[in-house]
Write an enzyme that holds these catalytic residues in place. Structure first.
Site, PDB file in Angstrom:
ATOM      1  N   ASP A 113      -8.112   0.872  -3.040  1.00  0.00           N
ATOM      2  CA  ASP A 113      -9.081   0.998  -1.960  1.00  0.00           C
ATOM      3  C   ASP A 113      -9.692   2.389  -2.044  1.00  0.00           C
ATOM      4  O   ASP A 113      -8.990   3.399  -1.897  1.00  0.00           O
ATOM      5  CB  ASP A 113      -8.390   0.789  -0.613  1.00  0.00           C
ATOM      6  CG  ASP A 113      -9.376   0.600   0.534  1.00  0.00           C
ATOM      7  OD1 ASP A 113     -10.556   0.984   0.375  1.00  0.00           O
ATOM      8  OD2 ASP A 113      -8.983   0.078   1.585  1.00  0.00           O
TER       9      ASP A 113
ATOM     10  N   LYS B 189      -9.259  -8.874   7.664  1.00  0.00           N
ATOM     11  CA  LYS B 189      -8.519  -7.809   8.357  1.00  0.00           C
ATOM     12  C   LYS B 189      -8.148  -8.321   9.740  1.00  0.00           C
ATOM     13  O   LYS B 189      -8.945  -8.277  10.671  1.00  0.00           O
ATOM     14  CB  LYS B 189      -9.373  -6.545   8.423  1.00  0.00           C
ATOM     15  CG  LYS B 189      -8.591  -5.250   8.358  1.00  0.00           C
ATOM     16  CD  LYS B 189      -9.544  -4.073   8.236  1.00  0.00           C
ATOM     17  CE  LYS B 189      -8.785  -2.768   8.026  1.00  0.00           C
ATOM     18  NZ  LYS B 189      -8.465  -2.522   6.625  1.00  0.00           N
TER      19      LYS B 189
ATOM     20  N   GLU C  43     -11.554  -2.121  -3.836  1.00  0.00           N
ATOM     21  CA  GLU C  43     -11.934  -2.426  -2.461  1.00  0.00           C
ATOM     22  C   GLU C  43     -12.874  -1.353  -1.914  1.00  0.00           C
ATOM     23  O   GLU C  43     -12.669  -0.160  -2.126  1.00  0.00           O
ATOM     24  CB  GLU C  43     -10.667  -2.510  -1.596  1.00  0.00           C
ATOM     25  CG  GLU C  43     -10.914  -2.954  -0.172  1.00  0.00           C
ATOM     26  CD  GLU C  43      -9.635  -3.249   0.580  1.00  0.00           C
ATOM     27  OE1 GLU C  43      -9.689  -3.338   1.823  1.00  0.00           O
ATOM     28  OE2 GLU C  43      -8.561  -3.407  -0.064  1.00  0.00           O
TER      29      GLU C  43
ATOM     30  N   GLN D 211     -11.185  -9.110   2.232  1.00  0.00           N
ATOM     31  CA  GLN D 211     -10.032  -8.727   3.051  1.00  0.00           C
ATOM     32  C   GLN D 211     -10.272  -9.258   4.464  1.00  0.00           C
ATOM     33  O   GLN D 211     -11.185  -8.811   5.163  1.00  0.00           O
ATOM     34  CB  GLN D 211      -9.753  -7.238   3.149  1.00  0.00           C
ATOM     35  CG  GLN D 211      -8.474  -7.079   3.973  1.00  0.00           C
ATOM     36  CD  GLN D 211      -8.059  -5.680   4.353  1.00  0.00           C
ATOM     37  OE1 GLN D 211      -7.138  -5.525   5.132  1.00  0.00           O
ATOM     38  NE2 GLN D 211      -8.688  -4.663   3.818  1.00  0.00           N
TER      39      GLN D 211
ATOM     40  N   CYS E  95      -1.920  -0.846   8.559  1.00  0.00           N
ATOM     41  CA  CYS E  95      -0.635  -0.167   8.690  1.00  0.00           C
ATOM     42  C   CYS E  95      -0.267   0.083  10.153  1.00  0.00           C
ATOM     43  O   CYS E  95       0.893   0.360  10.469  1.00  0.00           O
ATOM     44  CB  CYS E  95      -0.682   1.154   7.929  1.00  0.00           C
ATOM     45  SG  CYS E  95      -2.101   2.185   8.373  1.00  0.00           S
TER      46      CYS E  95
ATOM     47  N   GLN F 191       0.838  -1.198   0.000  1.00  0.00           N
ATOM     48  CA  GLN F 191       0.000   0.000   0.000  1.00  0.00           C
ATOM     49  C   GLN F 191       0.873   1.248   0.000  1.00  0.00           C
ATOM     50  O   GLN F 191       1.947   1.280   0.592  1.00  0.00           O
ATOM     51  CB  GLN F 191      -0.947  -0.005   1.194  1.00  0.00           C
ATOM     52  CG  GLN F 191      -0.301  -0.151   2.551  1.00  0.00           C
ATOM     53  CD  GLN F 191      -1.338  -0.226   3.651  1.00  0.00           C
ATOM     54  OE1 GLN F 191      -2.495   0.159   3.475  1.00  0.00           O
ATOM     55  NE2 GLN F 191      -0.932  -0.723   4.801  1.00  0.00           N
TER      56      GLN F 191
ATOM     57  N   ASP G 228     -14.333  -4.968   2.600  1.00  0.00           N
ATOM     58  CA  ASP G 228     -13.576  -4.635   3.810  1.00  0.00           C
ATOM     59  C   ASP G 228     -14.569  -4.160   4.870  1.00  0.00           C
ATOM     60  O   ASP G 228     -14.947  -4.917   5.758  1.00  0.00           O
ATOM     61  CB  ASP G 228     -12.519  -3.570   3.490  1.00  0.00           C
ATOM     62  CG  ASP G 228     -11.704  -3.176   4.713  1.00  0.00           C
ATOM     63  OD1 ASP G 228     -11.941  -3.729   5.802  1.00  0.00           O
ATOM     64  OD2 ASP G 228     -10.812  -2.313   4.594  1.00  0.00           O
TER      65      ASP G 228
ATOM     66  N   HIS H  33      -2.888   0.174  -3.748  1.00  0.00           N
ATOM     67  CA  HIS H  33      -3.824   0.609  -2.710  1.00  0.00           C
ATOM     68  C   HIS H  33      -4.314   2.018  -3.011  1.00  0.00           C
ATOM     69  O   HIS H  33      -5.479   2.238  -3.277  1.00  0.00           O
ATOM     70  CB  HIS H  33      -3.200   0.521  -1.302  1.00  0.00           C
ATOM     71  CG  HIS H  33      -4.157   0.849  -0.192  1.00  0.00           C
ATOM     72  ND1 HIS H  33      -4.440   2.134   0.210  1.00  0.00           N
ATOM     73  CD2 HIS H  33      -4.881   0.046   0.624  1.00  0.00           C
ATOM     74  CE1 HIS H  33      -5.304   2.121   1.215  1.00  0.00           C
ATOM     75  NE2 HIS H  33      -5.594   0.859   1.481  1.00  0.00           N
TER      76      HIS H  33
END
Length: 417
Positions: free
Chosen positions: A235, A328, A270, A326, A358, A171, A304, A193
């Site tokens: 995304d 997560k 996304e 995703q 992140c 990303q 997501d 991303h």
């Protein structure tokens, strides 16, 4: 082998926790900070340095194994747990979780998770706690059995030892152009991303986003080595729905238009829209998937928001309401549930992307690699942080070391047999 003590250590996540609602409402950036008042409960400012909490399990042989707790960047949004408060989580862990851990036989990963993660007054433990503690328990079992974490997952879920690498997705953060160049030069499998999280970045009618997609494709051809052909993954944080509207046909039309602009690439988009609830998201995403499939479009929808826990993932997968989930990891909770989620997606012929945030740490990223490789996910996120170099190094190197060890195991087994 039992756990005889529990250690807690405050830590830093690799990025920041951001108030998504405030950013969507038009908060402006001043350098790296956002200007304005926070909207989401728990935030004292729109951008907050990410904190984490490490948990160490002291085993009876004096070895200490660690796991890290944290939440995702956009905490409190899309049905997620609230903003991570390290002090509150530390108190909860000391009061509730640590007494459960002491005396647990750490030699069986899933059994120890089940014992430690029993609900409190019918409420599930905070997902950040499950995530961090399960990392430590997985490392404990691997240590005691003298195996890799991936081998423990394979053994406990009756999976063959993997031989193939899992594609890595990087990303860009806000440094889009520089980081796209880095990704291309490093031969990243899936990119970039793009962090399309505001009207300014999406543009009127999506024009700014469309131009960025075309630029990434062009740049890939200019800088990429011969034969390099990554998947393009963007995304958009619901901005197709915000700008184009929440009619599934209109969203699908726009996605097809973007895919047609880069015909040589598979295009993942996304979070094209947020329909306000998990059920509404499932129903409308299923319609979008059907339209895209009927058109044989190269555009694929990735879910997501509103798809957080294992049960959420089950709803989307069984309804064929996405092309790719995703998973997560901090939102799913236990690492065991991440493994279950990948296998659930495979059963329903839906793509499984082991993502995360992140805001994570080196330890959580490494544990995620082992689960991704063991279950043979379709792709995994380079994490932690919002840069390319560090995250790609941590995840890529861990995967390469793991595959080398698994190859040794197979060679040893062949010699024995």
């Amino acid at each position: 082998m039992q756990i005889k003590d529990v250690l807690l250590a405050p830590g830093n996540g690799a990025f920041f926790y951001d108030d998504q609602a405030a950013i969507r409402s038009g908060a402006t950036q001043d350098g790296f900070r956002y200007v304005g008042e926070p909207v989401t409960p728990g935030f004292t400012s729109i951008r907050v340095p990410a904190s984490s909490l490490s948990i160490g399990l002291v085993l009876t042989d004096e070895t200490v194994v660690w796991g890290d707790m944290m939440n995702v960047q956009y905490s409190g949004a899309g049905g997620r747990d609230p903003l991570f408060d390290a002090n509150q989580i530390s108190v909860f862990t000391s009061r509730v979780v640590a007494p459960r851990l002491v005396g647990v036989d750490a030699s069986r990963f899933r059994t120890s998770c089940e014992k430690v993660f029993e609900p409190v007054e019918h409420l599930r433990l905070p997902l950040a706690v499950e995530y961090g503690v399960s990392q430590a328990l997985l490392r404990a079992t691997a240590h005691l059995q003298r195996k890799t974490m991936a081998e423990i997952i394979c053994a406990e879920f009756d999976l063959p030892l993997p031989t193939c690498r899992v594609p890595i997705y990087c990303q860009s953060g806000d440094a889009r152009e520089i980081n796209v160049d880095k990704m291309i030069l490093k031969g990243v499998d899936v990119l970039p991303h793009g962090l399309i999280n505001s009207r300014q970045k999406f543009g009127v009618g999506g024009r700014t986003f469309m131009e960025f997609v075309k630029w990434v494709a062009t740049r890939t051809r200019e800088l990429g080595r011969p034969g390099y052909h990554p998947v393009l993954h963007f995304d958009v944080y619901g901005w197709i729905g915000h700008e184009i509207g929440l009619e599934p046909q209109s969203i699908a039309d726009f996605m097809c238009k973007v895919a047609d602009a880069v015909p040589d690439f598979t295009l993942n988009i996304e979070s094209p829209a947020d329909f306000g609830s998990t059920q509404a998201q499932v129903e409308n995403y299923a319609k979008i998937v059907s339209i895209l499939d009927n058109r044989s479009s190269s555009a694929r929808i990735v879910v997501d928001e509103r798809c957080n826990t294992l049960e959420d993932i089950r709803l989307f997968a069984e309804a064929q309401a996405t092309h790719l989930v995703q998973i997560k990891t901090p939102d799913v909770g236990s690492i065991a549930d991440t493994a279950r989620a990948v296998l659930l997606c495979k059963e329903n012929k839906v793509g499984a992307y082991v993502g995360g945030s992140c805001t994570e740490t080196d330890l959580s990223a490494q544990a995620s690699v082992h689960v991704s490789v063991a279950t043979q996910a379709d792709m995994m996120l380079a994490k932690p942080g919002m840069g390319v170099d560090e995250a790609f190094s941590i995840v890529g190197n861990e995967q390469n070391r793991l595959l080398a060890m698994l190859n040794l195991r197979r060679t040893q087994n062949e010699i024995v047999t």
